[in-house]
Scaffold this motif. Structure first.
Motif, PDB file in Angstrom:
ATOM      1  N   VAL A  70       0.868  -1.180   0.000  1.00 39.08           N
ATOM      2  CA  VAL A  70       0.000   0.000   0.000  1.00 39.08           C
ATOM      3  C   VAL A  70       0.902   1.226   0.000  1.00 39.08           C
ATOM      4  CG1 VAL A  70      -1.731   1.337   1.251  1.00 39.08           C
ATOM      5  CG2 VAL A  70      -1.888  -1.156   1.219  1.00 39.08           C
ATOM      6  N   TYR A  71       0.672   2.127  -0.959  1.00 38.58           N
ATOM      7  CA  TYR A  71       1.559   3.283  -1.082  1.00 38.58           C
ATOM      8  C   TYR A  71       0.745   4.548  -1.359  1.00 38.58           C
ATOM      9  CZ  TYR A  71       5.212   6.383  -2.876  1.00 38.58           C
ATOM     10  OH  TYR A  71       6.050   7.448  -3.080  1.00 38.58           O
ATOM     11  N   PHE A  72       0.819   5.524  -0.437  1.00 38.92           N
ATOM     12  CA  PHE A  72       0.219   6.841  -0.627  1.00 38.92           C
ATOM     13  C   PHE A  72       1.243   7.712  -1.342  1.00 38.92           C
ATOM     14  CE2 PHE A  72      -2.254   5.011   2.687  1.00 38.92           C
ATOM     15  CZ  PHE A  72      -3.487   5.641   2.713  1.00 38.92           C
ATOM     16  N   ASP A  73       0.961   8.055  -2.585  1.00 38.47           N
ATOM     17  CA  ASP A  73       1.919   8.769  -3.421  1.00 38.47           C
ATOM     18  C   ASP A  73       1.557  10.257  -3.503  1.00 38.47           C
ATOM     19  OD1 ASP A  73       3.829   9.501  -5.245  1.00 38.47           O
ATOM     20  OD2 ASP A  73       2.887   8.519  -6.951  1.00 38.47           O
ATOM     21  N   SER A  74       2.217  11.073  -2.645  1.00 38.21           N
ATOM     22  CA  SER A  74       2.028  12.535  -2.628  1.00 38.21           C
ATOM     23  C   SER A  74       0.553  12.917  -2.586  1.00 38.21           C
ATOM     24  CB  SER A  74       2.694  13.171  -3.854  1.00 38.21           C
ATOM     25  OG  SER A  74       4.069  12.918  -3.865  1.00 38.21           O
ATOM     26  N   ILE A  75      -0.158  12.416  -1.574  1.00 42.06           N
ATOM     27  CA  ILE A  75      -1.592  12.650  -1.435  1.00 42.06           C
ATOM     28  C   ILE A  75      -1.851  14.041  -0.853  1.00 42.06           C
ATOM     29  CG2 ILE A  75      -3.662  11.956  -0.153  1.00 42.06           C
ATOM     30  CD1 ILE A  75      -3.035  10.142  -2.470  1.00 42.06           C
ATOM     31  N   SER A  76      -2.735  14.784  -1.511  1.00 43.17           N
ATOM     32  CA  SER A  76      -3.223  16.064  -0.980  1.00 43.17           C
ATOM     33  C   SER A  76      -4.746  16.010  -0.974  1.00 43.17           C
ATOM     34  CB  SER A  76      -2.753  17.235  -1.836  1.00 43.17           C
ATOM     35  OG  SER A  76      -1.351  17.362  -1.778  1.00 43.17           O
ATOM     36  N   PHE A  77      -5.336  16.383   0.181  1.00 44.87           N
ATOM     37  CA  PHE A  77      -6.796  16.307   0.290  1.00 44.87           C
ATOM     38  C   PHE A  77      -7.328  17.446   1.147  1.00 44.87           C
ATOM     39  CE2 PHE A  77     -10.616  15.055   2.600  1.00 44.87           C
ATOM     40  CZ  PHE A  77     -11.465  14.797   1.537  1.00 44.87           C
ATOM     41  N   TRP A 135      -6.257  22.411   3.871  1.00 42.62           N
ATOM     42  CA  TRP A 135      -5.757  21.091   3.485  1.00 42.62           C
ATOM     43  C   TRP A 135      -5.632  20.195   4.713  1.00 42.62           C
ATOM     44  CZ3 TRP A 135      -5.658  19.752  -1.432  1.00 42.62           C
ATOM     45  CH2 TRP A 135      -5.612  20.768  -2.386  1.00 42.62           C
ATOM     46  N   ILE A 136      -6.271  19.020   4.625  1.00 40.84           N
ATOM     47  CA  ILE A 136      -6.109  18.014   5.698  1.00 40.84           C
ATOM     48  C   ILE A 136      -4.762  17.321   5.527  1.00 40.84           C
ATOM     49  CG2 ILE A 136      -7.145  15.992   6.803  1.00 40.84           C
ATOM     50  CD1 ILE A 136      -8.921  18.494   6.859  1.00 40.84           C
ATOM     51  N   PHE A 137      -4.451  16.959   4.277  1.00 39.80           N
ATOM     52  CA  PHE A 137      -3.144  16.365   3.940  1.00 39.80           C
ATOM     53  C   PHE A 137      -2.536  17.146   2.785  1.00 39.80           C
ATOM     54  CE2 PHE A 137      -5.571  12.667   5.553  1.00 39.80           C
ATOM     55  CZ  PHE A 137      -4.774  12.362   6.643  1.00 39.80           C
ATOM     56  N   LYS A 138      -1.240  17.314   2.830  1.00 43.82           N
ATOM     57  CA  LYS A 138      -0.531  18.015   1.765  1.00 43.82           C
ATOM     58  C   LYS A 138       0.720  17.228   1.400  1.00 43.82           C
ATOM     59  CE  LYS A 138      -0.206  21.823  -0.797  1.00 43.82           C
ATOM     60  NZ  LYS A 138      -1.201  22.181  -1.805  1.00 43.82           N
ATOM     61  N   LYS A 141     -11.883  10.946  -2.444  1.00 51.52           N
ATOM     62  CA  LYS A 141     -10.925  11.001  -3.554  1.00 51.52           C
ATOM     63  C   LYS A 141      -9.973  12.170  -3.350  1.00 51.52           C
ATOM     64  CE  LYS A 141     -10.797  10.937  -8.615  1.00 51.52           C
ATOM     65  NZ  LYS A 141     -11.597  11.033  -9.851  1.00 51.52           N
ATOM     66  N   PRO A 142      -8.665  11.935  -3.368  1.00 46.74           N
ATOM     67  CA  PRO A 142      -7.716  13.026  -3.156  1.00 46.74           C
ATOM     68  C   PRO A 142      -7.705  14.004  -4.328  1.00 46.74           C
ATOM     69  CG  PRO A 142      -6.543  11.034  -3.765  1.00 46.74           C
ATOM     70  CD  PRO A 142      -7.989  10.647  -3.590  1.00 46.74           C
ATOM     71  N   GLN A 143      -7.443  15.275  -4.023  1.00 45.10           N
ATOM     72  CA  GLN A 143      -7.344  16.275  -5.086  1.00 45.10           C
ATOM     73  C   GLN A 143      -6.051  16.099  -5.879  1.00 45.10           C
ATOM     74  OE1 GLN A 143      -8.542  17.115  -2.073  1.00 45.10           O
ATOM     75  NE2 GLN A 143     -10.474  18.138  -2.448  1.00 45.10           N
ATOM     76  N   LYS A 144      -5.060  15.488  -5.212  1.00 44.83           N
ATOM     77  CA  LYS A 144      -3.771  15.301  -5.868  1.00 44.83           C
ATOM     78  C   LYS A 144      -3.158  13.994  -5.378  1.00 44.83           C
ATOM     79  CE  LYS A 144       0.862  17.348  -6.156  1.00 44.83           C
ATOM     80  NZ  LYS A 144       1.770  18.341  -5.553  1.00 44.83           N
ATOM     81  N   ARG A 176      -0.010  15.522   9.276  1.00 45.26           N
ATOM     82  CA  ARG A 176       1.389  15.155   8.996  1.00 45.26           C
ATOM     83  C   ARG A 176       1.782  13.946   9.831  1.00 45.26           C
ATOM     84  NH1 ARG A 176       5.097  18.164  10.741  1.00 45.26           N
ATOM     85  NH2 ARG A 176       3.877  19.337  12.273  1.00 45.26           N
ATOM     86  N   ILE A 177       2.647  13.108   9.254  1.00 46.65           N
ATOM     87  CA  ILE A 177       3.184  11.975  10.013  1.00 46.65           C
ATOM     88  C   ILE A 177       4.320  12.517  10.885  1.00 46.65           C
ATOM     89  CG2 ILE A 177       4.311   9.722   9.877  1.00 46.65           C
ATOM     90  CD1 ILE A 177       2.925   9.339   7.167  1.00 46.65           C
ATOM     91  N   LEU A 178       4.039  12.637  12.181  1.00 48.01           N
ATOM     92  CA  LEU A 178       5.024  13.212  13.095  1.00 48.01           C
ATOM     93  C   LEU A 178       6.036  12.162  13.544  1.00 48.01           C
ATOM     94  CD1 LEU A 178       5.194  16.140  14.140  1.00 48.01           C
ATOM     95  CD2 LEU A 178       4.274  15.314  16.311  1.00 48.01           C
ATOM     96  N   GLU A 179       5.530  10.947  13.791  1.00 41.06           N
ATOM     97  CA  GLU A 179       6.419   9.852  14.228  1.00 41.06           C
ATOM     98  C   GLU A 179       5.956   8.550  13.586  1.00 41.06           C
ATOM     99  OE1 GLU A 179       7.058   9.732  18.520  1.00 41.06           O
ATOM    100  OE2 GLU A 179       6.510  11.848  18.643  1.00 41.06           O
ATOM    101  N   ASP A 180       6.908   7.685  13.284  1.00 41.30           N
ATOM    102  CA  ASP A 180       6.608   6.426  12.609  1.00 41.30           C
ATOM    103  C   ASP A 180       7.652   5.393  13.031  1.00 41.30           C
ATOM    104  OD1 ASP A 180       5.976   4.334  10.956  1.00 41.30           O
ATOM    105  OD2 ASP A 180       6.154   5.461   9.077  1.00 41.30           O
TER     106      ASP A 180
END
Length: 588
Positions: free
Chosen positions: A342-349, A356-359, A393-396, A556-560
């Motif tokens: 599973v790969y989120f590729d530069s998701i902006s929503f 923006w929730i995600f950028k 659906k993401p905008q980008k 944003r992913i702060l820690e992983d």
């Protein structure tokens, strides 16, 4: 005009054959036109007999009267038939358009305010029933075509008698029509203003009748507040309704006064111009012809406006039907470069395309991982899950699964979610869990196998009909209710039954007790080897069972990393984890 015709055809297609309906409407219009002409002839002949007795006149009068006797009840039959057809069509629109479309509309479109308003308007039209414009469409078209035929027939007779008469009539009618047009616009504005108050009243009804708010209303004494809101909305709506009725009455009076002036002026002016007295039968004939012509013109314009209103109502159902069609043309795209599970590729929503929730979010989830999505409220956890499942659906950017960019239908096969909102459909337990209309014996055996050893097993065994027990006492007779924790177990078993490779649990343990949560942990450890788990929770203590924790903050992913590693780093995850642990110990 073509657009109107297209929409009417769409409405006719809901329950009947449109070609057949058009033929019937035209034939019904001819019947109505003949009835109008017969009335003019009968009254003229009756007055004519007093002046000059003639056998031909009497025979013609009897024949015309007989024709009218046949046509009059036929008109009543046509009227009732068309009224019933309109009512049936409105019911069918709910059955064939609204309900099916609501289940097909994409989640992101369904959540939009415009969609909500569109659906509310459709429901308002369906509730209004026979009083709505769209339910009267068949009768409107019948009256429109019969008025058009009468106008052509009577107009051709009058213009032979006196073209001046027709000119005067049209002049008076135009003045009356312009004035009534202004009143009708005011009437429409008053109707539209009422819709807002009707929506408020409908919402208050749902609040007062629904179980969702019942505890708060009684515990915190919201009764006076709700009553005051309802009273104000009802009072304002009643004022607008009175104004609407008054405006309609003014329009009718204006039409009758205009007609009276037109007929009087025509009779007097015609007599003065010709300088001769017309016989009584001709005066009656002229009076009735002018009256019929005026009525035909009036009804023609009125019904045309009503048809345009009905067209706007049809547009509501047409738009909902279009929303229900899945227009996603995205086919399954395969990338040789993207080999990640599973790969989120530069998701902006963004929900409103402003905040923006995600950028440009990038995230990889490996096969077989047990991922814990954690963070404070509003960090974007649930939104991320909805994007992953294709509900939003993401905008980008794009989301790749096994190197494939999937459409909504293909993506759905990968996920078995248990959502935070706990609500069971009002039907039998076996249907809820198996998601089948008619579960087979093998389905029921599989359900029993999946719930073996779970707390819900004893509950279902205690019910008289077991898995065949009806759920939803507020909707179904002889149905039972289950608690929030029991509902959560039912939905969890359903997710296991789906056999999808990715299991998503969005606060799936929120209604479980301590022992239920412990049981769920054990299930995780068993199925974690064969599935990819994504676990969303506010309770960070539960994230320790995950092989990986992703801490989100403001999209944003702060820690992983692994939970034990993040705890050692003393970052925000560790601080929040320790605070929650300390709070639990203090309350104990």
């Amino acid at each position: 005009m073509f657009t109107t015709f297209k929409k009417i055809n769409f409405w006719f297609d809901i329950s009947s054959n449109k070609t057949k309906i058009w033929i019937e409407l035209l034939s019904d219009s001819f019947v109505s036109c003949f009835a109008s002409l017969s009335k003019i002839l009968i009254f003229s002949l009756i007055f004519g007999i007093f002046n000059s007795f003639s056998v031909k006149r009497i025979v013609f009068l009897l024949a015309t009267s007989l024709l009218l006797l046949i046509l009059s009840p036929l008109e009543e039959i046509i009227d009732s038939t068309l009224a019933q057809r309109g009512s049936n069509n409105l019911n069918n629109s709910n059955k064939k358009i609204v309900v099916p479309s609501l289940t097909r509309i994409k989640y992101d479109i369904l959540c939009q305010k415009d969609t909500f308003n569109l659906i509310s308007r459709a429901q308002s039209l369906i509730r209004s029933g026979d009083s709505s414009e769209v339910s009267k469409l068949y009768r409107m078209l019948w009256h429109f075509f019969s008025s058009l035929l009468s106008l052509i027939s009577v107009g051709s007779i009058i213009i032979k008698l006196s073209s001046f008469t027709l000119l005067i009539l049209l002049m008076f009618f135009f003045i009356s029509f312009v004035l009534r047009k202004k009143l009708n616009r005011k009437n429409i504005a008053l109707k539209n203003e009422q819709i807002g108050y009707e929506t408020n009243l409908s919402y208050l009804d749902n609040v007062c009748l629904g179980r969702k708010y019942s505890k708060e209303i009684r515990t915190y004494n919201w009764k006076d507040f709700l009553q005051s809101k309802g009273s104000i909305a009802l009072w304002k709506k009643s004022i607008l309704k009175r104004k609407e009725i008054r405006t309609s009455e003014y329009a009718v009076c204006l039409s009758e006064i205009g007609k009276l002036f037109a007929v009087s002026f025509i009779l007097v002016s015609t007599s003065l111009i010709t300088k001769r007295n017309y016989p009584l039968e001709k005066i009656v004939f002229l009076f009735l012809s002018v009256n019929t012509l005026w009525s035909s013109l009036d009804r023609l314009c009125t019904e045309y406006e009503n048809i345009k209103k009905a067209e706007n109502d049809i547009q509501v159902f047409f738009s909902i039907n279009q929303l229900g069609i899945n227009n996603e043309k995205l086919s399954v795209s395969i990338s040789k470069e993207c080999s990640k599970y599973v790969y989120f590729d530069s998701i902006s929503f963004s929900y409103d395309e402003k905040t923006w929730i995600f950028k440009d979010l990038n995230l990889t989830i490996n096969k077989g991982e047990c991922v814990g999505l954690v963070g404070l409220n509003g960090s974007g956890k649930t939104t991320l899950i909805k994007l992953l499942m294709g509900l939003l659906k993401p905008q980008k950017g794009g989301i790749w699964i096994e190197g494939k960019l999937l459409n909504e239908e293909e993506r759905r096969k990968y996920f078995a979610p248990v959502f935070q909102y706990i609500k069971l459909f009002p039907t039998t337990l076996d249907k809820i869990i198996s998601t089948k209309i008619n579960p087979t014996i093998s389905d029921i055996e599989l359900i029993k196998k999946n719930m073996t050893g779970l707390p819900i097993e004893k509950k279902i065994a205690s019910l008289n009909k077991g898995l065949k027990t009806l759920i939803g006492p507020h909707y179904l007779e002889n149905a039972v209710d289950v608690s929030g924790g029991e509902s959560q177990w039912v939905l969890f078993i359903r997710a296991l039954m789906k056999r999808s490779p990715i299991l998503i649990l969005d606060e799936a343990n929120s209604a479980l007790d301590y022992f239920g949560e412990e049981k769920m942990y054990n299930i995780f450890s068993k199925i974690g080897q064969s599935k990819t788990l994504i676990f969303v929770s506010h309770r960070l203590a539960f994230s320790t069972i995950c092989s990986r924790v992703i801490f989100l903050e403001n999209g944003r992913i702060l820690e992983d990393g692994r939970p034990e590693e993040l705890l050692k780093e003393n970052g925000k995850y560790a601080i929040l984890y320790k605070k929650q642990s300390q709070t639990r110990r203090e309350f104990k």
